[in-house]
Every structure is written in C-alpha cells, then in structure tokens.
Design an enzyme around this catalytic site. Structure first.
Site, PDB file in Angstrom:
ATOM      1  N   TYR A 255       0.851  -1.193   0.000  1.00 50.24           N
ATOM      2  CA  TYR A 255       0.000   0.000   0.000  1.00 50.24           C
ATOM      3  C   TYR A 255       0.882   1.236   0.000  1.00 50.24           C
ATOM      4  O   TYR A 255       1.871   1.309   0.718  1.00 50.24           O
ATOM      5  CB  TYR A 255      -0.897  -0.002   1.243  1.00 50.24           C
ATOM      6  CG  TYR A 255      -1.761   1.228   1.368  1.00 50.24           C
ATOM      7  CD1 TYR A 255      -3.045   1.242   0.833  1.00 50.24           C
ATOM      8  CD2 TYR A 255      -1.293   2.388   1.993  1.00 50.24           C
ATOM      9  CE1 TYR A 255      -3.841   2.380   0.927  1.00 50.24           C
ATOM     10  CE2 TYR A 255      -2.084   3.530   2.077  1.00 50.24           C
ATOM     11  CZ  TYR A 255      -3.354   3.511   1.548  1.00 50.24           C
ATOM     12  OH  TYR A 255      -4.136   4.634   1.633  1.00 50.24           O
TER      13      TYR A 255
ATOM     14  N   GLU B  80      -3.684   7.498  -4.178  1.00 53.14           N
ATOM     15  CA  GLU B  80      -3.658   6.242  -3.431  1.00 53.14           C
ATOM     16  C   GLU B  80      -3.368   5.092  -4.392  1.00 53.14           C
ATOM     17  O   GLU B  80      -4.041   4.942  -5.411  1.00 53.14           O
ATOM     18  CB  GLU B  80      -5.001   5.993  -2.731  1.00 53.14           C
ATOM     19  CG  GLU B  80      -4.965   4.743  -1.852  1.00 53.14           C
ATOM     20  CD  GLU B  80      -6.294   4.485  -1.150  1.00 53.14           C
ATOM     21  OE1 GLU B  80      -7.328   4.391  -1.850  1.00 53.14           O
ATOM     22  OE2 GLU B  80      -6.293   4.375   0.085  1.00 53.14           O
TER      23      GLU B  80
END
Ligand code: ADP
Ligand code: MG
Length: 399
Positions: A119, A207
C-alpha cells in the site's frame, strides 16, 4: 476533483511510474479490440467508477454469487463476456453506498503475476503542512482495518515542501516496505517519481492500492485513485478535461455553475447561508435542536437574486428536504436586496415546504418588511437560535 483509475495511471506513467499496459473501453467491441492489442494470455477487465472496493463489489443486476468489478480473464472470449456483464450495470461497493454506480467505462489491462501486494498513498497532511507518504506492507486489503487493528504496520513519511524530496525519504519508504536489493532501489525511485507527480499536478490525494511486486521482480502500480485540488485546476486544463460529470452528484454540478459551495447531506432541513463559517454554525444549531441539515450551502458574499434562486431550486430538488432555513448576513449585499431575491425566488419555484428566514445586517428592517409584505408564508426569525427552533417546530408541525 476525482478521476478514473485508467486516467490516473496514464498521468503517472508520464512521470516514469511502472504501470501494466492497458486500454480504456466504452463498449464491448472496444474492450475486445483493447484485449487484442495486449500481449495476453491474462487480462483484467476493470469497471471504471469513482469508487474503490470494486473487486469485492456486487452488480445489482447479476446473481449474488457473480464476481465483482475486477475480473481476471484467461482469453479474449472471457474479456468479451465480462465486458457484456459489466457495462451498463450497477456496481455496489463499500464506497458507493447502496445506490451503487452505473459502469459506463472499462479498463482492459495486462494480468500481472503478483508476488506481494503493498500500500502507498500520499496526501496533504494539514496538521504538519507537509505532503505525507503513507506506506504499508499490507496492501490490497482494507487499509482502514490494518490501521485499526495493526497500526504499527503503517508508516508515515512526511516531506517538508521547502526541502523537497530527498534521498532519505526514498530510503525510508523502501525500508518501511521491507524491500531489499533491486526492489529497494525501485521503491526509492518510485517514491520520488510519485512525489514529483503529486506536486506538479497539484494533487490532493494519490492512493496506490495495491502496489505490487511481480513474479518478474518489478514494482508495478495496479490501482490508482487520484484527486486534485479544485482551486488549482485553473492551471491544469488537461487534467480538468478528465472530469467525468456522470460520476458527480447532479446537484453539486448545478451548484458549481452558479459558484455555490454545495454539499449534500443526509438530514431534512435545507440550509441556505452566506459564508462557510455561518453555514457551519447553522448546521450545528439545527442539530442542537434535534434535526439534521440536508445540505451545506454557502451562497457566498455576493449573493444576488440569481444565486438565491438557483440555491432554492437545488435545495428543493432534493426530495428529503422538509423545510428550509435561510440564514443570511447582509454585509456586502444589503438585506433588502437579499429579501427581494428570496421573495422572487420563492415565488418562482413555488415553495412547497416551510421557510424560515433570519436576516441580519445592513438595511435589516427594510428586508424584514419586504418578507412580511410578500404575501408568502415566510416565518421571520430574529437570531440563529430562534431560527433553528422555528424551522424545527414548523417541520415537526407538518409531519
Ligand atoms: P479495487 O481496489 O477497487 O477493488 P483493484 O484495482 O485494487 O480494485 O483490484 C482489486 C484486486 O484485483 C487487487 O488487489 C489485485 O489483487 C487484483 N488486480 C487488480 N488489477 C490487476 C492486474 N492488472 N493483474 C492482476 N491482478 C490485478
Ligand atoms: Mg484497490
């Protein structure tokens, strides 16, 4: 402003970021043509909506056991079948709410042989006044859950804008991802490319979930979510052109045409206020009196009849609205002018719900007289507390 995954990937690719090949498609034919241009033999067909959680999402029109909005296809025939199933149907994910979103675009991309998912996100951290890079070795799954259950698995690296991105920031990112050797070097390079892209494009948020390590040893961006600072879009016409209005709330699009700051909320009381601070206070005091605001609406300092009329129409188009509270301070614009605007607008839109108006400021008495003599059932209020009590009482009396 938000954009689609494929658009975000195309933008990031310009900064050298590793992205698997992919082509956007609006029709089944285009999806098939796209797959034919890719090397295969694995393809991924991805629904393009402005919401995450597509992989675990469900299509309203498909059986409950059908797969979601990210499908691995092993042949061109499968790409065709998946495109047929997705296009035009409504995808419900954890981020869309129950109504879901209609899928009008697809992205057909290379299937990547994944070794591990990470991530990585970036945002403007208002507390430190810096860009924060947030990374975790636990990518691909719900990052909120990781943050809640195992916060130690998330690292935050902040970058001082005066100093800019330095080699040590890159090393910190690669270290937090527990990468070594060539992958460590790739992560450092990627972090720098992403920071450069973030600043150059005036992003609000980027993101990447997941960022993956492929079986071939490459770090690749498999999913992107990007949003941009709307105040900076004037200097990025190419990015502004990527706006997809079908993804936005129609009321918010209408409001932006009149330069009204409007955000839809879940309550029953429509609010029309000038100034963001006063709008916040108005929402608070409605809550204090036991009901909830149906929207945030700031008509701005120069509220005129056109703006007030547009604002009324937008508020009334929301079927949830059971009453309207107008709370305007006549500073730049005098109260009598505003009162005339309110009366004209209320007549034009055929007001069907209780309306409480609180005016304060220059020429307030003339303004109140105009409202009182309008022949409309406008309930006047003297101050903020009085106004909130009155609108709640009016709405409850009707119910
Ligand atoms: P969302 O976050 O909206 O569910 P993602 O693009 O993150 O959508 O896809 C969900 C999952 O699907 C990813 O975590 C990844 O495991 C897999 N996936 C996505 N794109 C690819 C791809 N190109 N190749 C292989 N797997 C993929
Ligand atoms: Mg994702």
């Amino acid at each position: 402003m938000n954009i689609h995954e494929y658009q975000g990937k195309e933008l990031l690719a310009k900064y050298g970021v590793g992205i698997p090949a992919g082509i956007a498609a609006l029709t089944v034919e285009e999806a098939v043509a796209a797959a034919k241009q890719l090397p295969g033999p694995l393809y991924v067909v991805k629904a393009q909506i402005h919401a995450g959680g597509r992989g675990k999402g469900k299509f309203k029109e498909l059986p409950a056991d059908a797969k979601g909005g990210v499908r691995l296809a092993k042949s061109i025939e499968e790409v065709e079948a998946f495109a047929k199933e997705m296009l035009g149907n409504t995808l419900v994910t954890i981020q869309t709410g129950e109504a879901g979103k209609q899928v009008n675009r697809l992205y057909v991309t290379d299937g990547v042989d994944i070794d591990k998912e990470y991530y990585l996100s970036m945002l403007v951290d208002r507390k430190t006044g810096r860009v924060a890079m947030i990374v975790s070795t636990e990518g691909g799954m719900d990052i909120e859950e990781v943050a809640h259950n195992t916060p130690e698995k998330i690292a935050t690296i902040t970058i001082d804008p005066a100093e800019g991105f330095q080699a040590h920031h890159g090393r910190a990112v690669a270290f937090a991802l527990k990468l070594s050797g060539d992958l460590n070097k790739q992560a450092q390079k990627l972090a720098k490319q992403l920071y450069t892209a973030f600043i150059a494009m005036d992003c609000d948020m980027v993101e990447i979930n997941p960022l993956v390590q492929s079986k071939g040893g490459e770090l690749l961006v498999l999913d992107t979510k990007m949003s941009f600072d709307s105040n900076a879009l004037a200097r990025h016409p190419d990015i502004f052109a990527l706006r997809d209005e079908t993804e936005e709330d129609p009321a918010e699009i209408e409001a932006s045409k009149y330069d009204l700051a409007y955000i839809k909320l879940d309550g029953d009381i429509g609010c029309m206020v000038n100034g963001a601070g006063l709008a916040m206070a108005t929402m608070d005091i409605i809550k204090l009196n036991g009901m909830f605001p149906a929207n945030f609406l700031d008509v701005g300092g120069g509220a005129n009849k056109e703006k007030v009329t547009a604002a009324f129409k937008i508020i009334l188009a929301d079927p949830a609205v059971k009453g309207i509270l107008v709370n305007i301070f006549g500073g730049i614009m005098k109260c009598d002018i505003i009162a005339e605007g309110i009366v004209a607008a209320a007549k034009e839109v055929n007001l069907s719900v209780p309306l409480v108006v609180r005016l304060e400021g220059t020429n307030v008495q003339q303004g109140k007289d105009i409202l009182a003599n309008s022949g409309l059932a406008i309930v006047p209020a003297n101050d903020l507390g009085d106004a909130a009590k009155k609108i709640v009482a009016e709405v409850q009396a009707v119910a």
